[in-house]
Design a protein around this motif. Structure first.
Motif, PDB file in Angstrom:
ATOM      1  N   ASN A   1      -2.530   3.747   3.766  1.00  0.00           N
ATOM      2  CA  ASN A   1      -3.645   4.396   3.070  1.00  0.00           C
ATOM      3  C   ASN A   1      -4.458   3.370   2.283  1.00  0.00           C
ATOM      4  O   ASN A   1      -5.684   3.379   2.309  1.00  0.00           O
ATOM      5  N   PHE A   2      -3.761   2.461   1.603  1.00  0.00           N
ATOM      6  CA  PHE A   2      -4.413   1.434   0.791  1.00  0.00           C
ATOM      7  C   PHE A   2      -5.330   0.579   1.656  1.00  0.00           C
ATOM      8  O   PHE A   2      -6.439   0.221   1.250  1.00  0.00           O
ATOM      9  N   SER A   3      -4.896   0.265   2.882  1.00  0.00           N
ATOM     10  CA  SER A   3      -5.701  -0.541   3.801  1.00  0.00           C
ATOM     11  C   SER A   3      -7.041   0.114   4.108  1.00  0.00           C
ATOM     12  O   SER A   3      -8.039  -0.568   4.314  1.00  0.00           O
ATOM     13  N   LYS A   4      -7.056   1.433   4.126  1.00  0.00           N
ATOM     14  CA  LYS A   4      -8.282   2.175   4.437  1.00  0.00           C
ATOM     15  C   LYS A   4      -9.257   2.227   3.264  1.00  0.00           C
ATOM     16  O   LYS A   4     -10.453   2.359   3.457  1.00  0.00           O
ATOM     17  N   ILE A   5      -8.714   2.159   2.042  1.00  0.00           N
ATOM     18  CA  ILE A   5      -9.583   2.361   0.874  1.00  0.00           C
ATOM     19  C   ILE A   5      -9.845   1.096   0.065  1.00  0.00           C
ATOM     20  O   ILE A   5     -10.711   1.105  -0.798  1.00  0.00           O
ATOM     21  N   CYS A   6      -9.095   0.020   0.310  1.00  0.00           N
ATOM     22  CA  CYS A   6      -9.226  -1.147  -0.571  1.00  0.00           C
ATOM     23  C   CYS A   6     -10.629  -1.748  -0.495  1.00  0.00           C
ATOM     24  O   CYS A   6     -11.256  -1.753   0.550  1.00  0.00           O
ATOM     25  N   ASP A   7     -11.079  -2.198  -1.631  1.00  0.00           N
ATOM     26  CA  ASP A   7     -12.390  -2.811  -1.763  1.00  0.00           C
ATOM     27  C   ASP A   7     -12.225  -4.086  -2.582  1.00  0.00           C
ATOM     28  O   ASP A   7     -12.344  -5.187  -2.086  1.00  0.00           O
ATOM     29  N   LYS A   8     -11.871  -3.936  -3.854  1.00  0.00           N
ATOM     30  CA  LYS A   8     -11.722  -5.083  -4.750  1.00  0.00           C
ATOM     31  C   LYS A   8     -10.328  -5.697  -4.691  1.00  0.00           C
ATOM     32  O   LYS A   8     -10.146  -6.856  -5.006  1.00  0.00           O
ATOM     33  N   LEU A   9      -9.328  -4.895  -4.303  1.00  0.00           N
ATOM     34  CA  LEU A   9      -7.944  -5.373  -4.345  1.00  0.00           C
ATOM     35  C   LEU A   9      -7.364  -5.672  -2.964  1.00  0.00           C
ATOM     36  O   LEU A   9      -6.152  -5.767  -2.820  1.00  0.00           O
ATOM     37  N   CYS A  10      -8.207  -5.825  -1.965  1.00  0.00           N
ATOM     38  CA  CYS A  10      -7.723  -6.055  -0.594  1.00  0.00           C
ATOM     39  C   CYS A  10      -6.827  -7.285  -0.498  1.00  0.00           C
ATOM     40  O   CYS A  10      -5.913  -7.331   0.332  1.00  0.00           O
ATOM     41  N   ASP A  11      -7.071  -8.281  -1.323  1.00  0.00           N
ATOM     42  CA  ASP A  11      -6.255  -9.492  -1.287  1.00  0.00           C
ATOM     43  C   ASP A  11      -4.799  -9.200  -1.654  1.00  0.00           C
ATOM     44  O   ASP A  11      -3.899  -9.952  -1.298  1.00  0.00           O
ATOM     45  N   LYS A  12      -4.539  -8.097  -2.349  1.00  0.00           N
ATOM     46  CA  LYS A  12      -3.173  -7.730  -2.735  1.00  0.00           C
ATOM     47  C   LYS A  12      -2.373  -7.219  -1.534  1.00  0.00           C
ATOM     48  O   LYS A  12      -1.152  -7.176  -1.569  1.00  0.00           O
ATOM     49  N   LYS A  13      -3.076  -6.816  -0.474  1.00  0.00           N
ATOM     50  CA  LYS A  13      -2.411  -6.221   0.680  1.00  0.00           C
ATOM     51  C   LYS A  13      -1.409  -7.181   1.312  1.00  0.00           C
ATOM     52  O   LYS A  13      -0.320  -6.782   1.711  1.00  0.00           O
ATOM     53  N   THR A  14      -1.737  -8.456   1.392  1.00  0.00           N
ATOM     54  CA  THR A  14      -0.842  -9.443   1.987  1.00  0.00           C
ATOM     55  C   THR A  14       0.476  -9.508   1.213  1.00  0.00           C
ATOM     56  O   THR A  14       1.551  -9.515   1.815  1.00  0.00           O
TER      57      THR A  14
END
Length: 128
Positions: free
Chosen positions: A100-113
């Motif tokens: 879900n986070f992958s679909k909505i991330c904007d500013k925090l996408c770098d945290k996904k890794t």
């Protein structure tokens, strides 16, 4: 108009106190903000951060869930919930939240890794 103005004033003052690390005072102001506007997701989010600092996991999670109830796409609240579930080693929930986070991330996408790395460490060993 009056209650919206009051709510904004309480939130703004709470944010100033929070930034100065005056957590008890800011907590009171965020709670007052919610009295005037029960749908003030920002106040719930900051309360969750304060409860995290105080290590009150139950209240932290309750406030994060309230933010997500009001705005399911709140990126920061989603990220905080992932962190909570990681600490609980809840593999399936973290996996679901990360998708879900992958679909909505904007500013925090770098945290996904970092989340995905943590997820690898949690991965159940005997699932095949």
């Amino acid at each position: 108009m009056n209650s919206v103005l009051a709510e904004n004033t309480f939130f703004d003052k709470g944010k100033i106190k929070y930034d100065k690390k005056k957590y008890e005072e800011s907590k009171f102001l965020f709670q007052r903000s919610i009295v005037f506007n029960p749908k003030d997701q920002n106040s719930y989010l900051y309360l969750a951060k304060i409860y995290n600092y105080e290590e009150n996991k139950e209240e932290e999670e309750k406030n994060i869930n309230t933010v997500l109830l009001l705005d399911p796409k709140n990126e920061e609240a989603n990220y905080l919930l992932i962190e909570i579930e990681l600490k609980k080693s809840n593999y399936s929930k973290v996996k679901e939240l990360t998708e879900n986070f992958s679909k909505i991330c904007d500013k925090l996408c770098d945290k996904k890794t970092a989340i995905l790395e943590s997820l690898k460490n949690l991965e159940p060993k005997n699932e095949s």
